[in-house]
Design an enzyme around this catalytic site. Structure first.
Site, PDB file in Angstrom:
ATOM      1  N   ASN A  97       0.943  -1.221   0.026  1.00 17.93           N
ATOM      2  CA  ASN A  97       0.029  -0.065   0.110  1.00 17.93           C
ATOM      3  C   ASN A  97       0.804   1.328  -0.039  1.00 17.93           C
ATOM      4  OD1 ASN A  97       0.849   0.102   2.707  1.00 17.93           O
ATOM      5  ND2 ASN A  97      -1.033   0.268   3.564  1.00 17.93           N
ATOM      6  N   ASP A 126     -10.702   1.534   6.328  1.00 17.38           N
ATOM      7  CA  ASP A 126      -9.236   0.486   6.245  1.00 17.38           C
ATOM      8  C   ASP A 126     -10.045  -0.750   6.477  1.00 17.38           C
ATOM      9  OD1 ASP A 126      -7.357   2.363   5.878  1.00 17.38           O
ATOM     10  OD2 ASP A 126      -7.270   2.752   7.600  1.00 17.38           O
TER      11      ASP A 126
END
Length: 403
Positions: free
Chosen positions: A99, A173
């Site tokens: 990420n 998230d």
């Protein structure tokens, strides 16, 4: 029994929550996960020791939740020799995920084009804040910004005229994590059929837009926005929140209000209103919602939550739920009966409770087998498995490529 992804090898080069949380799900499902961390401190999430005025005690429980069942290997990817170690690990992996922002991925030379040449079967997952194209492609984007604010979710919540509310930590998230785990699983299935790996692009922004589908589809197709709802003026009084005598809030969700109106009247002792011309249909209740909400609010405020539950149960089907606080939720009998939580002994000498993976497999159950690793805990172990000698490992340590 082994999980459904037993034998699948995943390399994770990621920090904080969304991607590590997704890979924690896959680790629960049996995958072998090696988490690559910077020798200088590792995943920054390790350093988050307080949030919202709450300080952690003995165990970094937030990091634990997103990193259980993993092994930690430290590699300095700023150094070419460090990247060579990663490349060797990639050759034996099934999945690589990151990420990191696009500029960092390119700087470390861990892009799909580079890694797929080493391993054409690799499934490569990359999560960015805003997507890999467009003017904001290089921007970092935590879920507060990309998922919550940018997607429009933040603008739709709260009562009219009030500031848009902030979200809870890592909410976007952790919701995005489930999508990622599912997509990686689909790509692995494709590898089994075709023998070819592929890249998967994810963005917090896109998943926020997906979550707001009801509003976004209306904007897309009708150029309109569904207005924010004021509780005192909710169009459907049977889809609203109310507070009981003992200070407990409940959410009514009787979308098809005509179906539930008769038994609802019985439960609240307002049978005289059942056929009242002001309230005897969904349309009339909508037109007179302010008045009806006031009546319902008054009646519910005279009852304890336990009394209301009994009244609802006796009257017949009514869809509702108590509004839980986290402290109430962790003791909820329904959550406990369905094994929402798991417990492991932590190396610090105390037990830690985790939230279990929501998917339930009947024959290949998910499991939490180990606590989150210490920084670099498995570096030597993984490098030996990959064919490095002790002499090479010592040399890497001397050059500060690994811990």
């Amino acid at each position: 029994m082994p999980g459904p992804f037993e034998g699948v090898k995943i390399l994770e080069v990621a920090e904080f929550v969304a991607m590590p949380s997704a890979i924690a799900i896959m680790a629960d499902w049996g995958a072998e996960v090696v988490k690559i961390e910077n020798p200088q401190g590792g995943d920054s999430y390790r350093g988050l020791t307080s949030f919202g005025g709450v300080a952690l005690k003995d165990v970094p429980i937030w990091f634990e939740q997103s990193n259980r069942n993993k092994r930690s290997v430290t590699i300095d990817l700023w150094k070419e020799e460090g990247r060579e170690i990663l490349y060797k690990l990639v050759k034996d992996a099934d999945v690589f995920v990151t990420n990191f922002t696009i500029p960092v991925v390119n700087r470390f030379e861990i892009d799909y084009e580079t890694l797929s040449k080493l391993n054409p079967r690799i499934v490569y997952g990359s999560l960015t804040g805003y997507g890999k194209n467009g003017p904001e492609k290089d921007k970092p984007g935590y879920d507060f910004a990309a998922f919550w604010a940018k997607s429009g979710i933040m603008s739709r919540l709260g009562e009219p005229g009030t500031p848009p509310p902030t979200q809870r930590g890592a909410l976007g998230d952790n919701l995005t994590a489930g999508f990622i785990a599912g997509a990686v699983a689909a790509a692995l299935y494709s590898v089994e059929k075709t023998g070819e790996g592929q890249a998967i692009d994810f963005s917090l922004f896109h998943y926020g837009v997906w979550g707001l589908s009801l509003d976004i589809m209306t904007a897309l197709n009708q150029a309109e926005e569904i207005p924010r709802t004021e509780r005192k003026k909710a169009p459907n009084p049977l889809w609203n929140t109310y507070e009981t005598k003992d200070g407990i809030w409940l959410q009514l969700v009787c979308l098809q209000s005509d179906r539930y109106w008769p038994q609802f009247c019985v439960a609240l002792g307002i049978e005289d209103l059942r056929d009242d011309s002001r309230f005897n249909s969904h349309e009339t209740r909508d037109r007179n919602s302010v008045e009806l909400i006031s009546i319902i609010e008054s009646k519910i405020s005279e009852m304890t939550y336990e009394e209301l539950e009994k009244a609802f149960s006796k009257a017949g089907e009514i869809i509702y739920s108590r509004v839980h606080t986290p402290l109430e939720l962790v003791e909820d009998p329904q959550a406990l009966a369905n094994d929402f939580f798991a417990e492991l002994e932590h190396p610090v000498g105390k037990n830690v409770k985790y939230i279990s993976t929501p998917a339930r497999f009947s024959k290949t159950p998910a499991s939490i087998r180990s606590t989150a690793p210490e920084l670099g805990q498995h570096t030597e172990e993984v490098l030996i498995e990959s064919g490095y000698t002790w002499e090479e490992i010592i040399a890497f340590k001397d050059k500060q490529i690994i811990l």
